[in-house]
Scaffold this active site. Sequence first.
Site, PDB file in Angstrom:
ATOM      1  N   CYS A 265      94.029 103.020  67.904  1.00 41.90           N
ATOM      2  CA  CYS A 265      93.505 101.864  67.173  1.00 41.90           C
ATOM      3  C   CYS A 265      94.589 101.308  66.250  1.00 41.90           C
ATOM      4  O   CYS A 265      95.157 102.032  65.447  1.00 41.90           O
ATOM      5  CB  CYS A 265      92.284 102.284  66.366  1.00 41.90           C
ATOM      6  SG  CYS A 265      91.800 101.043  65.160  1.00 41.90           S
TER       7      CYS A 265
ATOM      8  N   HIS B 196      87.822 104.907  60.788  1.00 41.86           N
ATOM      9  CA  HIS B 196      87.627 104.203  62.057  1.00 41.86           C
ATOM     10  C   HIS B 196      86.160 104.157  62.478  1.00 41.86           C
ATOM     11  O   HIS B 196      85.695 103.184  63.060  1.00 41.86           O
ATOM     12  CB  HIS B 196      88.452 104.901  63.144  1.00 41.86           C
ATOM     13  CG  HIS B 196      88.338 104.271  64.489  1.00 41.86           C
ATOM     14  ND1 HIS B 196      89.142 103.228  64.886  1.00 41.86           N
ATOM     15  CD2 HIS B 196      87.494 104.501  65.526  1.00 41.86           C
ATOM     16  CE1 HIS B 196      88.806 102.862  66.120  1.00 41.86           C
ATOM     17  NE2 HIS B 196      87.807 103.616  66.525  1.00 41.86           N
TER      18      HIS B 196
ATOM     19  N   ASN C 140      82.422  89.879  62.165  1.00 41.80           N
ATOM     20  CA  ASN C 140      81.667  90.049  63.397  1.00 41.80           C
ATOM     21  C   ASN C 140      81.441  91.524  63.596  1.00 41.80           C
ATOM     22  O   ASN C 140      82.382  92.300  63.482  1.00 41.80           O
ATOM     23  CB  ASN C 140      82.446  89.532  64.611  1.00 41.80           C
ATOM     24  CG  ASN C 140      82.694  88.041  64.538  1.00 41.80           C
ATOM     25  OD1 ASN C 140      81.843  87.292  64.076  1.00 41.80           O
ATOM     26  ND2 ASN C 140      83.856  87.608  64.979  1.00 41.80           N
TER      27      ASN C 140
ATOM     28  N   HIS D  20      87.323  99.318  65.120  1.00 41.63           N
ATOM     29  CA  HIS D  20      87.529  99.673  63.709  1.00 41.63           C
ATOM     30  C   HIS D  20      86.961  98.529  62.837  1.00 41.63           C
ATOM     31  O   HIS D  20      87.362  97.382  63.000  1.00 41.63           O
ATOM     32  CB  HIS D  20      89.026  99.859  63.437  1.00 41.63           C
ATOM     33  CG  HIS D  20      89.329 100.492  62.118  1.00 41.63           C
ATOM     34  ND1 HIS D  20      90.107 101.614  61.992  1.00 41.63           N
ATOM     35  CD2 HIS D  20      88.952 100.162  60.854  1.00 41.63           C
ATOM     36  CE1 HIS D  20      90.201 101.947  60.719  1.00 41.63           C
ATOM     37  NE2 HIS D  20      89.506 101.083  60.008  1.00 41.63           N
TER      38      HIS D  20
ATOM     39  N   HIS E 218      86.205  95.617  60.495  1.00 37.73           N
ATOM     40  CA  HIS E 218      87.099  94.685  59.795  1.00 37.73           C
ATOM     41  C   HIS E 218      86.418  93.327  59.632  1.00 37.73           C
ATOM     42  O   HIS E 218      85.461  93.014  60.335  1.00 37.73           O
ATOM     43  CB  HIS E 218      88.411  94.521  60.550  1.00 37.73           C
ATOM     44  CG  HIS E 218      88.264  93.914  61.917  1.00 37.73           C
ATOM     45  ND1 HIS E 218      87.828  94.629  63.020  1.00 37.73           N
ATOM     46  CD2 HIS E 218      88.478  92.656  62.369  1.00 37.73           C
ATOM     47  CE1 HIS E 218      87.799  93.846  64.069  1.00 37.73           C
ATOM     48  NE2 HIS E 218      88.174  92.630  63.714  1.00 37.73           N
TER      49      HIS E 218
ATOM     50  N   GLN F  61      87.414  88.970  58.675  1.00 37.17           N
ATOM     51  CA  GLN F  61      88.500  88.036  58.901  1.00 37.17           C
ATOM     52  C   GLN F  61      88.427  86.876  57.923  1.00 37.17           C
ATOM     53  O   GLN F  61      87.375  86.589  57.358  1.00 37.17           O
ATOM     54  CB  GLN F  61      88.437  87.482  60.332  1.00 37.17           C
ATOM     55  CG  GLN F  61      88.557  88.539  61.405  1.00 37.17           C
ATOM     56  CD  GLN F  61      88.654  87.904  62.777  1.00 37.17           C
ATOM     57  OE1 GLN F  61      89.569  87.130  63.058  1.00 37.17           O
ATOM     58  NE2 GLN F  61      87.710  88.223  63.635  1.00 37.17           N
TER      59      GLN F  61
END
Length: 327
Positions: free
Chosen positions: A32, A88, A129, A140, A142, A144
Amino acid sequence: MAMELRYNPLIGEWIMVSSVREARPWQPSDRCPFDEGNEETGTGWRFLILPNRFPMLSPNAPKARSVDDFKARRSLGYCMVIVESPKHDLKDLHEIPLDDLALVMKGVRDEMIKLEGSGFVKYIYFFRNKGKEIGVSLTHPHSQMYALPYVPLRIRLELRNMRRHMKRTGKCLLCSILDEEVKLGERVIYTNGDFYIVKPYYSMWPYEVHVIPRRHVQKMTQLTDDELVKLTDALRVTTAMLDNVLGRDMPYIMAFHQGPVKNDDSYHMHVEFYPMLRDANKLKYAAGVEWGLWTFTYDSLPEDKARELKETCRKVTPILNPQGNCT
Ligand code: ZN
Ligand code: FE
């Protein structure tokens, strides 16, 4: 490399076109890229804000090529990735301790302050998302951030309606809506005093909820440190609720709606969550009516879903914030 913004004059909105994106890895099974100790991430961090390696927008975007009557412009901007935790297999935001996640949110706000100063950025969009059902390419967790050289259509629409309401009544549209929801109580799920979680009267997605600040505030960059902690608390309660309401992982989109960089007093920021399931094994699809017309069909009653969410809220809140108030 070809990237540009193409204008659709029929609806008055831009399309971000980029051939760079084809090379993007799709749920890679080896290592990852967001784990600790990679060349991109390094070690000893609690969260990261990185430039997206496959951006739709770039400060070095090539010149756009308008063809005859068709309008294009440079994809000037920034695409950033926020890795909220080195873990993760984190389930969602609520598994990050409040203080740690609040630091991430402060990092996001400080990044926004920097982006606002860049000159060509007109709008900053922060979003998340979750779930392979909606095409998340890296598992993993996250979020944006897109710094755009234009104000997107949906925000222009909200701004226009808020401006009109302000002109007509002297009051903010969303302040008035929140007053009304609090008065009725039926769709208010949670509050910590500064932020409310509301199941909107006009929900489009079965379990859609909005996080709304009590204070009339336009942008994340205007929030105080204390308010950022309260916002973080409301976000954690929301993801915990969504993760538990159907007894399984809920894929969702989190969309921060804030005002444009060039401030407009009539806008009232809020965070919209679009959960993708209508029950434990059924996805709610945006299909013919939703995509073809942008008219949503709601398969049950928002008030019934509000009741389910309130029940779930009462289960998760004592652990997350004993001072929080499920209404
Ligand atoms: Zn307001
Ligand atoms: Fe909105």
